[in-house]
Design a protein around this motif. Structure first.
Motif, PDB file in Angstrom:
ATOM      1  N   GLY A 161       0.792  -1.222   0.000  1.00  0.00           N
ATOM      2  CA  GLY A 161       0.000   0.000   0.000  1.00  0.00           C
ATOM      3  C   GLY A 161       0.825   1.273   0.000  1.00  0.00           C
ATOM      4  N   ASP A 162       2.156   1.162  -0.158  1.00  0.00           N
ATOM      5  CA  ASP A 162       3.016   2.352  -0.181  1.00  0.00           C
ATOM      6  C   ASP A 162       2.839   3.093  -1.497  1.00  0.00           C
ATOM      7  N   LYS A 163       2.970   4.417  -1.428  1.00  0.00           N
ATOM      8  CA  LYS A 163       2.876   5.257  -2.614  1.00  0.00           C
ATOM      9  C   LYS A 163       4.272   5.722  -3.009  1.00  0.00           C
ATOM     10  N   LEU A 164       4.596   5.596  -4.302  1.00  0.00           N
ATOM     11  CA  LEU A 164       5.907   5.963  -4.827  1.00  0.00           C
ATOM     12  C   LEU A 164       5.729   6.834  -6.063  1.00  0.00           C
ATOM     13  N   LYS A 165       6.716   7.677  -6.320  1.00  0.00           N
ATOM     14  CA  LYS A 165       6.746   8.527  -7.504  1.00  0.00           C
ATOM     15  C   LYS A 165       7.888   8.045  -8.382  1.00  0.00           C
ATOM     16  N   LEU A 166       7.562   7.471  -9.549  1.00  0.00           N
ATOM     17  CA  LEU A 166       8.560   6.830 -10.395  1.00  0.00           C
ATOM     18  C   LEU A 166       8.441   7.314 -11.832  1.00  0.00           C
ATOM     19  N   ASP A 167       9.565   7.243 -12.536  1.00  0.00           N
ATOM     20  CA  ASP A 167       9.590   7.541 -13.960  1.00  0.00           C
ATOM     21  C   ASP A 167       9.132   6.308 -14.736  1.00  0.00           C
ATOM     22  N   GLN A 168       8.647   6.516 -15.961  1.00  0.00           N
ATOM     23  CA  GLN A 168       8.128   5.394 -16.742  1.00  0.00           C
ATOM     24  C   GLN A 168       9.221   4.399 -17.132  1.00  0.00           C
ATOM     25  N   THR A 169      10.501   4.841 -17.127  1.00  0.00           N
ATOM     26  CA  THR A 169      11.588   3.916 -17.435  1.00  0.00           C
ATOM     27  C   THR A 169      11.803   2.898 -16.324  1.00  0.00           C
ATOM     28  N   HIS A 170      11.280   3.160 -15.131  1.00  0.00           N
ATOM     29  CA  HIS A 170      11.405   2.243 -13.998  1.00  0.00           C
ATOM     30  C   HIS A 170      10.197   1.317 -13.880  1.00  0.00           C
ATOM     31  N   LEU A 171       9.289   1.359 -14.863  1.00  0.00           N
ATOM     32  CA  LEU A 171       8.073   0.552 -14.830  1.00  0.00           C
ATOM     33  C   LEU A 171       7.938  -0.215 -16.134  1.00  0.00           C
ATOM     34  N   GLU A 172       7.160  -1.297 -16.101  1.00  0.00           N
ATOM     35  CA  GLU A 172       6.817  -2.033 -17.305  1.00  0.00           C
ATOM     36  C   GLU A 172       5.383  -2.515 -17.210  1.00  0.00           C
ATOM     37  N   THR A 173       4.812  -2.843 -18.352  1.00  0.00           N
ATOM     38  CA  THR A 173       3.414  -3.235 -18.395  1.00  0.00           C
ATOM     39  C   THR A 173       3.224  -4.657 -17.872  1.00  0.00           C
ATOM     40  N   VAL A 174       1.963  -4.989 -17.536  1.00  0.00           N
ATOM     41  CA  VAL A 174       1.603  -6.312 -17.012  1.00  0.00           C
ATOM     42  C   VAL A 174       0.578  -6.921 -17.958  1.00  0.00           C
ATOM     43  N   ILE A 175       0.844  -8.133 -18.449  1.00  0.00           N
ATOM     44  CA  ILE A 175      -0.067  -8.844 -19.348  1.00  0.00           C
ATOM     45  C   ILE A 175      -0.875  -9.839 -18.519  1.00  0.00           C
ATOM     46  N   PRO A 176      -2.220  -9.704 -18.454  1.00  0.00           N
ATOM     47  CA  PRO A 176      -3.027 -10.624 -17.649  1.00  0.00           C
ATOM     48  C   PRO A 176      -3.329 -11.910 -18.418  1.00  0.00           C
ATOM     49  N   ALA A 177      -4.143 -12.763 -17.805  1.00  0.00           N
ATOM     50  CA  ALA A 177      -4.581 -13.985 -18.467  1.00  0.00           C
ATOM     51  C   ALA A 177      -5.662 -13.650 -19.487  1.00  0.00           C
ATOM     52  N   PRO A 178      -5.863 -14.497 -20.513  1.00  0.00           N
ATOM     53  CA  PRO A 178      -6.932 -14.249 -21.490  1.00  0.00           C
ATOM     54  C   PRO A 178      -8.292 -14.145 -20.821  1.00  0.00           C
ATOM     55  N   GLY A 179      -9.088 -13.219 -21.336  1.00  0.00           N
ATOM     56  CA  GLY A 179     -10.402 -12.968 -20.758  1.00  0.00           C
ATOM     57  C   GLY A 179     -10.444 -11.786 -19.819  1.00  0.00           C
ATOM     58  N   LYS A 180      -9.282 -11.241 -19.428  1.00  0.00           N
ATOM     59  CA  LYS A 180      -9.222 -10.090 -18.526  1.00  0.00           C
ATOM     60  C   LYS A 180      -9.238  -8.790 -19.328  1.00  0.00           C
ATOM     61  N   LYS A 181      -9.571  -7.687 -18.624  1.00  0.00           N
ATOM     62  CA  LYS A 181      -9.638  -6.385 -19.263  1.00  0.00           C
ATOM     63  C   LYS A 181      -8.259  -5.747 -19.319  1.00  0.00           C
ATOM     64  N   VAL A 182      -7.958  -5.112 -20.429  1.00  0.00           N
ATOM     65  CA  VAL A 182      -6.691  -4.419 -20.615  1.00  0.00           C
ATOM     66  C   VAL A 182      -6.983  -3.050 -21.223  1.00  0.00           C
ATOM     67  N   MET A 183      -5.931  -2.203 -21.238  1.00  0.00           N
ATOM     68  CA  MET A 183      -6.015  -0.886 -21.875  1.00  0.00           C
ATOM     69  C   MET A 183      -4.871  -0.744 -22.863  1.00  0.00           C
ATOM     70  N   VAL A 184      -5.167  -0.215 -24.039  1.00  0.00           N
ATOM     71  CA  VAL A 184      -4.137   0.044 -25.053  1.00  0.00           C
ATOM     72  C   VAL A 184      -3.433   1.346 -24.699  1.00  0.00           C
ATOM     73  N   LEU A 185      -2.094   1.296 -24.621  1.00  0.00           N
ATOM     74  CA  LEU A 185      -1.312   2.431 -24.145  1.00  0.00           C
ATOM     75  C   LEU A 185      -0.586   3.170 -25.256  1.00  0.00           C
ATOM     76  N   ASN A 186      -0.495   2.590 -26.434  1.00  0.00           N
ATOM     77  CA  ASN A 186       0.257   3.244 -27.509  1.00  0.00           C
ATOM     78  C   ASN A 186      -0.307   2.797 -28.856  1.00  0.00           C
ATOM     79  N   GLY A 187      -0.034   3.582 -29.890  1.00  0.00           N
ATOM     80  CA  GLY A 187      -0.519   3.261 -31.220  1.00  0.00           C
ATOM     81  C   GLY A 187      -1.829   3.971 -31.541  1.00  0.00           C
ATOM     82  N   GLY A 188      -2.424   3.570 -32.656  1.00  0.00           N
ATOM     83  CA  GLY A 188      -3.648   4.223 -33.108  1.00  0.00           C
ATOM     84  C   GLY A 188      -4.843   3.962 -32.216  1.00  0.00           C
TER      85      GLY A 188
END
Length: 390
Positions: free
Chosen positions: A319-346
């Motif tokens: 539950g800790d809150k941190l302030k990070l740059d996007q280079t220190h993070l990566e995306t998470v791919i869930p299992a099929p059937g879960k909801k996702v959001m498109v972050l780049n592209g058209g």
């Protein structure tokens, strides 16, 4: 007689005198003590603590010299990286700024005797680019940070993608020009002199354009324009030629120019990318080790995005809150059937359902379930372009 009190006038005067840089010949590197005059340095050399330090140094002098050399090199390069970056700068300017710090490591305690020797050593080790000029030695820091190299590769890939879009547009224009010129012969205009056969005949000009004249003029104009357009796009097409099948154009029905322009714009929009991808309410993984093992490889929820490249995340486990740059993070791919959001592209910003994962191509297939594109199936979206929704 004991020492003066901390707030006594004499103690304050001593602290004022010792503030700032002093003479190097009255500095003891082993004890890290700076004396103000020759008598004080002599008394320090006769002290018991100094004698103990000398005994320790005499047992293994190379170890102490290596330690001081490493500290001097690290502090010098850190100052060069933070203060000047990858700019070319005179070595003496950096050294003067380094020694302005009162607690710095002195060069006479290292393996290098002069600043020139240290500069040449940096060039031999590949830590900096060095060159000698009539004004002295200049150094330039070589940044080998993995994050910096990755950012440069992203910029080169984006530049290459923009060039590909320009080539597609130039090739499309060339096809349209050639299609308009099919079955037509290029007619070059013939110019004649204005001669009057009879001296008594009046010269008249007919300014009315007949139907045949307009057709001929339009055909000549189109031919000239076609030649100019072909010359204009010839340079762009030469950079990248693709193989065209000769039989496909005859078998398939020709598309109109408007349909091809719309398809080209849609493809360009779909392949357009940005160098930032953070979105609120997505789940990411912390990949930096600078925060310690407590947060390494931990999953967090993005609560707020600051200036497009920085995010305030909340660690799911603690539950800790941190302030990070996007280079220190990566995306998470869930299992099929879960909801996702498109972050780049058209399709950036659209939510969808994960249908399948293609591990060989490092891509996923989703079905968009929000917005005007609801129900559309999108394939071959890269891992870094989608992330699980909280």
């Amino acid at each position: 007689m004991g020492k003066s009190d901390f707030l006594s006038p004499k103690a304050i005067a001593n602290r004022i005198k010792s503030k700032g840089l002093q003479k190097l010949r009255w500095y003891c590197q082993m004890c890290q003590k700076q004396c103000r005059d020759e008598n004080g340095f002599k008394c320090h050399c006769m002290s018991e603590s100094h004698q103990r330090q000398l005994l320790l140094a005499s047992e293994n002098p190379q170890q102490f010299m290596d330690y001081f050399s490493e500290e001097f090199r690290n502090d010098f390069l850190e100052l060069l990286r933070r203060r000047f970056g990858t700019k070319r700068v005179h070595n003496n300017i950096v050294y003067n700024e380094y020694i302005s710090h009162r607690e710095h490591i002195h060069m006479n305690a290292t393996q290098w005797e002069t600043l020139t020797d240290f500069t040449k050593w940096l060039g031999r080790e590949g830590l900096c680019k060095v060159d000698e000029t009539p004004k002295g030695w200049y150094i330039q820091y070589i940044d080998r940070d993995p994050e910096t190299i990755r950012r440069q590769q992203e910029q080169e890939r984006k530049k290459k993608q923009d060039l590909d879009d320009e080539e597609k547009t130039a090739k499309f224009i060339e096809q349209q020009v050639r299609r308009g010129l099919e079955g037509k012969e290029l007619e070059m205009p013939v110019y004649t002199e204005l001669n009057r056969e009879n001296e008594e005949e009046k010269v008249t000009f007919n300014l009315n354009k007949g139907p045949s004249t307009s057709v001929a003029a339009s055909s000549k104009t189109s031919s000239v324009l076609g030649q100019n357009a072909l010359k204009m796009v010839e340079g762009a097409v030469k950079r990248k030629e693709a193989a065209h099948s000769s039989g496909q154009s005859k078998e398939k029905k020709k598309k109109s120019a408007l349909d091809e322009i719309m398809e080209l714009e849609e493809e360009k929009k779909r392949t357009s990318r940005r160098d930032y991808w953070l979105q609120p309410e997505i789940i990411v993984k912390i990949i930096t080790k600078k925060l310690g093992e407590k947060y390494h490889k931990k999953k967090a929820v993005v609560k707020e995005v600051i200036d497009k490249y920085t995010a305030v995340v909340k660690v799911i486990d603690s539950g800790d809150k941190l302030k990070l740059d996007q280079t220190h993070l990566e995306t998470v791919i869930p299992a099929p059937g879960k909801k996702v959001m498109v972050l780049n592209g058209g399709y950036r910003g659209n939510e969808g359902i994960l249908e399948s994962i293609n591990e060989k191509r490092f891509s996923v297939t989703i079905t968009i379930d929000s917005g005007p594109l609801k129900g559309r199936r999108v394939e071959d979206i890269l891992y870094e372009d989608v992330s699980k929704l909280a």
